[in-house]
Write a protein that holds these residues in place. Structure first.
Motif: not given
Length: 159
Positions: A148-155
Motif C-alpha cells: 500500500s505504501r509503494q502503491k501510494s508512491r506510484l500514484m
C-alpha cells in the motif's frame, strides 16, 4: 511543516502501545477509566509512562491493568506510588462479563492500546480484545502495508 494546533488543551496521549497492532489481531476495543493516585497523574502529565509490556485481566469480577509503568514523581514527598502496581480499570458489569467470556472461551487476550487524558482531563485507557498473530500473519500484514505504501508512491509519481 507547521504542526496542527490541538483543538482541546486537555486531550493528551500519555502512552501508546505501537507493537500491539503488529503482534495481535485486534477484534474490538473498549475505552476504560483508570484509577490513579495523585502522584501518578502528575507523573503521567509530564511523561514517563509505558504500557508496552502490560496486559489487562479480569479477576474476581474486576478489570485490572497489570505491569504498566508510571515513573515516580520526583516532587512527591510523602505520597509516592509504586511504579508497577496493578491499577483498577473502570467498566460496567456487562462489559466485564463480555471481556471475561472473550478471554476464557474464545482464547483472546486483553491488550492496552493507548493511554490518554480525554477532553475533560480524565485519564482513560483503550483496551483491545485481541488474538495473537502467527509469524506468517505478521509477514502477510507487513507485505500488505509495504504494498500500500509503494502503491501510494506510484500514484503520486504518475499524477
Amino acid at each position: 511543516m507547521a504542526q496542527k494546533k490541538n483543538s482541546d488543551p486537555n486531550y493528551k496521549v500519555i502512552a501508546e502501545n505501537r507493537r500491539a497492532r503488529y503482534d495481535y489481531a485486534i477484534d474490538d476495543d473498549l475505552e476504560c477509566g483508570i484509577i490513579l493516585e495523585g502522584s501518578e497523574v502528575k507523573s503521567a502529565r509530564i511523561g514517563g509512562t509505558n504500557i508496552a509490556e502490560s496486559y489487562a485481566a479480569v479477576e474476581d469480577g474486576e478489570l485490572w491493568l497489570v505491569n504498566s509503568y508510571i515513573a515516580p514523581y520526583e516532587r512527591a514527598k510523602t505520597f509516592k506510588h509504586l511504579e508497577r502496581r496493578r491499577r483498577k480499570l473502570l467498566v460496567s458489569r456487562k462489559q466485564i462479563s463480555n471481556l471475561w467470556n472473550a478471554t476464557q472461551r474464545k482464547g483472546m487476550t486483553l491488550v492496552p492500546l493507548v493511554m490518554y487524558f480525554n477532553h475533560k482531563g480524565l485519564a482513560k485507557i483503550k483496551i483491545g480484545v485481541a488474538k495473537g498473530k502467527q509469524n506468517h500473519d505478521k509477514r502477510a500484514s507487513e507485505a500488505k502495508r509495504d504494498w500500500s505504501r509503494q502503491k501510494s508512491r506510484l500514484m503520486k509519481d504518475h499524477s
